[in-house]
Design a protein around this motif. Sequence first.
Motif, short mmCIF file in Angstrom:
data_model
loop_
_atom_site.label_atom_id
_atom_site.label_comp_id
_atom_site.label_asym_id
_atom_site.label_seq_id
_atom_site.Cartn_x
_atom_site.Cartn_y
_atom_site.Cartn_z
N LEU A 130 37.70 32.92 34.10
CA LEU A 130 37.61 33.64 35.36
C LEU A 130 38.57 34.82 35.38
O LEU A 130 38.22 35.93 35.81
CB LEU A 130 37.94 32.71 36.54
N GLN A 131 39.79 34.59 34.92
CA GLN A 131 40.80 35.65 34.97
C GLN A 131 40.50 36.78 34.00
O GLN A 131 40.81 37.94 34.27
CB GLN A 131 42.19 35.06 34.70
N GLY A 176 42.24 42.24 38.41
CA GLY A 176 43.41 42.03 39.25
C GLY A 176 44.12 40.72 39.00
O GLY A 176 45.06 40.37 39.73
N SER A 177 43.72 39.98 37.96
CA SER A 177 44.28 38.65 37.72
C SER A 177 45.65 38.71 37.07
O SER A 177 46.07 39.73 36.54
CB SER A 177 43.32 37.84 36.84
N ALA A 220 37.74 38.04 33.44
CA ALA A 220 36.74 38.91 34.05
C ALA A 220 37.25 39.60 35.31
O ALA A 220 36.50 40.35 35.94
CB ALA A 220 35.49 38.08 34.39
N ASP A 221 38.50 39.37 35.68
CA ASP A 221 39.07 39.90 36.92
C ASP A 221 40.21 40.86 36.60
O ASP A 221 41.28 40.42 36.17
CB ASP A 221 39.57 38.74 37.78
#
Length: 532
Positions: A446-447, A452-453, A449-450
């Motif tokens: 998930l991170q 802002g992670s 692909a983010d």
Amino acid sequence: MGQPRHAQQEWWRSAVIYQVYVRSFADGDGDGTGDLAGVRSKLPYLAELGVDALWFNPWYLSPMKDGGYDVADYRVVDPAFGTLAEAEKLIAEARELGIRTIVDIVPNHVSDQHPWFRAALAAGPGSPERELFHFRPGRGPGGHLPPNDWPSQFVGSTDPVWTRLPDGDWYLHLFTPEQPDLNWAHPAVRQEHEDILRFWFERGVAGVRIDSAALLAKDPELPDFVAGRDPNPFVDRDELHDIYRSWRAVADDYDGVFVGEVWLPDAERFARYLRPDELHTAFNFSFLSCPWEADRLRTSIDTTLAEHAPVGAPATWVLCNHDVTRTVTRYGRAETGFDFAAKAFGTPTDLALGTRRARAAALLSLALPGAVYVYQGEELGLPEADIPRESIQDPMYFRSQGTDPGRDGCRVPLPWAADAPYAGFGSRQEPWLPQPAGWSAHAADLQAADPGSMLALYRAGIRLRPVFGTGPLAWLPSPEGVLAFARADALCVVNLADTPARLPAHSRLLLGSGPLDEEGRLPKDTAVWLRA
């Protein structure tokens, strides 16, 4: 690997080193325990993160009474983790990706299942086998009292550090009874450890982390402990430096590097371990335990750099590890420093606040001169997990009679894939420590692909870190509560004040732990890197 000898020796001065707690990193065979196969499968992830080296907690044969720090055989990989051949493959495969390997050595003690200790038990009082340890008769009528009153090294524990055997002898263990202390005055102990160092250097490791590095030597008289009396009978004794000089001679044959776990309040005594013919680096615990307060952080940074300057050693910057409360949780509490004695169940925590501060602290630590250690999961912003009491395995919990929650909360298996069983840790069954509800929300996939992670921030920070060069730090004028310094042509600014701060003159923003406000100011608990 094609580099000149000097370059081989100096990589550690500014390295980003990632700590792997194998048992909780990734499970390659699905049995609930992390292993070397799991680590090998994640080497591309570690290469993309950009780290220079991996430090592995002990992967040796062990009964696991203290998370592998009770070693039964240094030349055998514990079957729970894999095989020696697999360790050699891991070291080689990582090196092909430009990642070096650092292994952990535990010289103060061994497991009670170690062949030496089993032979000592069988041989009886007064035997040569017992001279490798600290066996003594007891005091008082019938020898029923321990030989001395030394305190346990498990904080909060009142347990004795001596255990009596049926034959009347007592043996010393500064940690658990399953971890008997070695007698470092015995030449066989010194020779064995030098041979162990060579064994692992021959297999391609680049360095060795030394556990409890200041505890090895003991006063041969084993006198009672008197707080404040120097020299201490079992901490930071002068005899240690001869040991580490002999180790350094071994390491230099392989361009090997040492990092010592040295908890000492005295800066001058601490620096002695970092003289040019002893250890290359030592962990910086003042920074790790420092509260989130600007003045105290600046003092910690200045003190650390001053400690290292006389011996020409690089500082190391550590925010957390396998023994301390995770950064996100620690910074979200009223007391933001770390103290073993202050750990307690149910401490109120603001994880949003802690995460914001942890993001800023990441950029602060990556901008400082020296080496940086990242504990696995730190790059995912993992919080400390609440472990159900019935699932706790850490001996610190049991030896404190259940008052200390122990260290398992920072050792929970990592979340790799949000939609996979056990958050993609790899298990077909319950992992060795339970993952809390919602753990998959922190998953690496998930991170990745983010933008802002936390993972994206660490990847960017490690990639951009060379802009700070290798030179010294110069503090810049700044408002109260704001840390600002320059290195090379880059600036780092961290706002710990209650109000937004104006940025110093700069040509562009390189990276931020969070957005600026609508007026272009730096909000509270936020850090930025700027091009001067």
